[in-house]
Design a protein around this motif. Structure first.
Motif: not given
Length: 331
Positions: A175-181, A184-200, A318-319
């Motif tokens: 549970i803690l690991g999922g919240i931390m993951a 981490i995704s939120g920290i790199f939100q700019a990269e995800l918005e810039k290249v949506v394919a990363l999220a795929l 990994t993330l």
């Protein structure tokens, strides 16, 4: 006829209570002739299955099968005919642990060593066959081998509440690991918005790392068999698994990166996939073998705890690798 509680109690006895101290000992500096002369002058009272080779400080250095000692030329050094990779039972093991050794390694006897790797005794196959015979005679006989290989106190939990209490605390790690993951995704939100394919590709990146982590955990648990590893052995096992993880990572990362390149035609995404999967799988292999060994080193049972800890650590690492690589390449 033994009651189940009696059998359970004896299986949980320290193996040191049942070992034999009369051993056929040889010195690593002796020749075959000198070793045989030593044994003839002071023959052990117990039957001889293997000859154990010690240094001057009493540390176990090898084992010599009887046939090899008797058939080797008299002037042959003991160190040339001994088996150096010795499988020893730690003195902290139980009778149940010792039975696992006989099942998995199929030897007739095992030396018992203390934390300094000094030889303090031996147990032979008679211990295992005696325990099986006693188990076989008890009423309400279960599958004998269900008892051998797992601790009875864990395998026969008295209630669902007891099982919940022993397992749920470790699920909190996930549970803690999922919240931390997610953090981490939120920290790199700019990269995800810039290249949506990363999220795929996040599911496949995580799935590969998690699969390798579970493989490594399973193999590490199989290799423990009640033995308390040393920090040095943990280091060598982890280093070896990292090399395996590198090979698995290169093969997996190349496969996914090729698919990503063919599908999207974006080289930067393919590079992120390759690096993220390679780094994640290597970390997963290392943490998967290290966690069970470290838990056993600190005298904790790894069967329930190792998986959740390894998976949570693998996901976060990994993330972080995947998104950090994306930030560096896309900046």
């Amino acid at each position: 006829m033994l009651a189940f509680d009696t059998v359970q109690k004896r299986l949980n006895d320290p193996v040191a209570f049942h070992m034999k101290s009369e051993l056929a000992r040889l010195n690593i500096g002796q020749t075959v002739a000198e070793g045989l002369s030593t044994i003839q002058q002071s023959p052990p009272k117990e039957r001889i299955i293997y000859f154990y080779v010690l240094d001057d400080q009493g540390h176990l250095k090898g084992v010599v099968p009887t046939r090899r000692l008797l058939l080797s030329p008299p002037d042959t050094p003991i160190c040339d005919i001994m088996v150096r990779e010795v499988i020893a039972i730690p003195h902290t093991a139980t009778v149940l642990d010792a039975c696992e050794f006989f099942i998995f390694h199929r030897l007739l006897a095992f030396p018992v060593t203390n934390e300094k790797q000094e030889l303090i005794g031996t147990v032979d196959v008679e211990l295992y066959t005696t325990e099986l015979n006693d188990l076989d005679r008890r009423e309400g006989n279960d599958d004998l081998f269900q008892l051998i290989g797992v601790h009875l106190t864990d395998s026969r939990q008295t209630s669902a509440t007891h099982a919940f209490k022993s397992r749920f605390p470790w699920l909190l790690t996930n549970i803690l690991g999922g919240i931390m993951a997610a953090f981490i995704s939120g920290i790199f939100q700019a990269e995800l918005e810039k290249v949506v394919a990363l999220a795929l590709f996040i599911p496949v990146v995580l799935a590969l790392a998690e699969s390798v982590s579970i493989q490594s955990v399973s193999l590490a648990l199989q290799s423990l068999h009640g033995e308390r590893p040393s920090l040095n052995s943990i280091f060598h096992k982890t280093r070896s698994e990292v090399l395996t993880g590198a090979l698995l990572g290169v093969a997996s990362a190349a496969s996914v990166a090729i698919v990503g390149m063919a599908w999207l035609g974006q080289a930067n995404v393919a590079i992120c996939l390759f690096g993220g999967i390679l780094g994640g799988v290597m970390f997963a292999a290392a943490i998967g073998v290290a966690i069970p060994n470290l838990l056993r080193f600190f005298r904790c049972e790894p069967q329930v705890a190792a998986g959740p800890i390894a998976l949570a650590s693998t996901d976060m690492a990994t993330l972080t690798i995947y998104f950090s690589l994306a930030r560096w390449i896309l900046t």
